[in-house]
Design a protein around this motif. Structure first.
Motif, PDB file in Angstrom:
ATOM      1  N   ASP A 141      11.248  -8.877   7.941  1.00 39.42           N
ATOM      2  CA  ASP A 141      10.868  -9.727   9.071  1.00 39.42           C
ATOM      3  C   ASP A 141      10.978 -11.219   8.778  1.00 39.42           C
ATOM      4  N   LEU A 147       0.345  -8.776   6.250  1.00 40.90           N
ATOM      5  CA  LEU A 147       1.468  -8.493   5.359  1.00 40.90           C
ATOM      6  C   LEU A 147       2.762  -8.471   6.154  1.00 40.90           C
ATOM      7  N   LEU A 196       0.810 -15.234  -1.147  1.00 37.52           N
ATOM      8  CA  LEU A 196       0.572 -14.144  -2.078  1.00 37.52           C
ATOM      9  C   LEU A 196       1.673 -13.106  -1.848  1.00 37.52           C
ATOM     10  N   GLY A 243      -3.836  -6.119  -5.530  1.00 43.14           N
ATOM     11  CA  GLY A 243      -2.814  -5.435  -4.751  1.00 43.14           C
ATOM     12  C   GLY A 243      -3.412  -4.336  -3.892  1.00 43.14           C
ATOM     13  N   LEU A 244      -2.554  -3.641  -3.172  1.00 50.31           N
ATOM     14  CA  LEU A 244      -2.988  -2.564  -2.295  1.00 50.31           C
ATOM     15  C   LEU A 244      -2.926  -1.246  -3.041  1.00 50.31           C
ATOM     16  N   TYR A 271       6.777  -8.121   0.067  1.00 52.40           N
ATOM     17  CA  TYR A 271       5.952  -8.569   1.179  1.00 52.40           C
ATOM     18  C   TYR A 271       5.300  -9.894   0.806  1.00 52.40           C
ATOM     19  N   GLN A 275      -0.063   5.348   6.732  1.00 53.48           N
ATOM     20  CA  GLN A 275      -0.687   5.280   5.411  1.00 53.48           C
ATOM     21  C   GLN A 275      -1.908   4.362   5.486  1.00 53.48           C
ATOM     22  N   PHE A 299       1.953  -0.430  -4.867  1.00 52.23           N
ATOM     23  CA  PHE A 299       2.042  -1.882  -4.866  1.00 52.23           C
ATOM     24  C   PHE A 299       1.773  -2.461  -6.247  1.00 52.23           C
ATOM     25  N   GLY A 300       2.413  -3.584  -6.515  1.00 55.17           N
ATOM     26  CA  GLY A 300       2.060  -4.382  -7.677  1.00 55.17           C
ATOM     27  C   GLY A 300       0.774  -5.148  -7.419  1.00 55.17           C
ATOM     28  N   GLU A 301       0.304  -5.879  -8.438  1.00 56.67           N
ATOM     29  CA  GLU A 301      -0.959  -6.593  -8.360  1.00 56.67           C
ATOM     30  C   GLU A 301      -0.855  -7.892  -7.567  1.00 56.67           C
ATOM     31  N   GLY A 302       0.349  -8.323  -7.303  1.00 61.56           N
ATOM     32  CA  GLY A 302       0.514  -9.543  -6.511  1.00 61.56           C
ATOM     33  C   GLY A 302       0.860 -10.745  -7.370  1.00 61.56           C
ATOM     34  N   PHE A 321       3.735  -9.536  -2.764  1.00 60.63           N
ATOM     35  CA  PHE A 321       3.576  -8.189  -3.303  1.00 60.63           C
ATOM     36  C   PHE A 321       4.914  -7.465  -3.317  1.00 60.63           C
ATOM     37  N   GLN A 350       1.741 -12.075   1.960  1.00 60.67           N
ATOM     38  CA  GLN A 350       0.486 -11.927   2.685  1.00 60.67           C
ATOM     39  C   GLN A 350      -0.128 -13.297   2.895  1.00 60.67           C
ATOM     40  N   LEU A 355       3.459   4.480  -0.791  1.00 61.29           N
ATOM     41  CA  LEU A 355       3.868   3.188  -1.320  1.00 61.29           C
ATOM     42  C   LEU A 355       2.949   2.774  -2.468  1.00 61.29           C
TER      43      LEU A 355
END
Lengths: 121, 109
Positions: A59, A43, A88, B43-44, A35, B34, A112-115, A90, A37, A110
């Motif tokens: 997308d 996102l 940014l 991050g999320l 993704y 979610q 997520f990584g830290e970005g 992710f 952001q 899900l």
């Protein structure tokens, strides 16, 4: 520890210089996704992969490539970065809830990584 | 078009208050929904996942509900704390995952 690891976390590069952002997960997840952001746009999905050697466009795939040669890794490749790819980024991964179906990626929780904050000059 | 809307865009509350964040979606044929938390520059983090067959999920002080027929989900945070300050994102899985724009929460001590 279960995690999604992205590298690099920060990168400043110049237009046209190929770069790769790596993503690795240690949870044996089938599903992985990238993704970006951006302020005001939220996102947006770039590419996703439902399993090894299976990838599909999200997308906003233009200007990006991905590969899924191994289950744990899902690198994002910018062949010729441009300033509009400053963002940014992710990476995320998940189990799949729909067995072997390749029609739709019904995922579980899900992770997520830290970005990775990328600036293209 | 499949869209996710979060209201309010920002919320500021005093510590200890119970609060509700809202998420609405346009197509009720979802697989799951979610809720995530995002701290600045981070991050999320997944908070709660509700499958389409479920009505709610709870984790500690958090409770998320799902009403597919009305296209709504709420995230209830009990006894809010300054550490709850973050952006809260709702994401709905159709044939792809669509995120809302988020609610920025500030809990004042």
């Amino acid at each position: 520890e279960a995690q999604v690891t992205q590298n690099p976390r920060y990168l400043i590069t110049v237009t046209g210089k190929k770069l790769t952002v790596t993503c690795s997960q240690n949870m044996n997840h089938e599903y992985m996704s990238w993704y970006r952001q951006d302020p005001g746009l939220g996102l947006r999905q770039i590419y996703y992969s439902m399993n090894v050697e299976v990838t599909d466009k999200g997308d906003v795939p233009e200007g990006y490539k991905v590969s899924r040669k191994e289950k744990r890794n899902f690198p994002l490749i910018l062949e010729s970065p441009s300033p509009n790819q400053t963002s940014l980024y992710f990476c995320a991964s998940s189990i799949r809830e729909d067995g072997d179906s390749y029609i739709h990626p019904n995922t579980g929780e899900l992770f997520f990584g830290e970005g990775s904050r990328l600036t293209v000059l | 078009k499949q869209e996710v809307t979060q209201i309010p865009a920002a919320l500021s509350v005093p510590e200890g208050e119970n609060l509700v964040l809202n998420c609405s979606f346009t197509d009720s044929a979802i697989y799951n929904l979610q809720w995530f938390r995002q701290d600045p520059g981070k991050g999320l983090t997944s908070l709660l996942l509700i499958q389409s067959s479920q009505r709610e999920q709870t984790s500690g002080r958090l409770n998320a509900s799902l009403d597919k027929s009305s296209g709504r989900s709420t995230l209830y945070i009990a006894a809010s704390q300054p550490g709850d300050s973050a952006t809260y994102l709702c994401a709905v899985m159709w044939n792809k995952l669509v995120f809302g724009a988020g609610t920025i929460l500030r809990v004042k001590s």
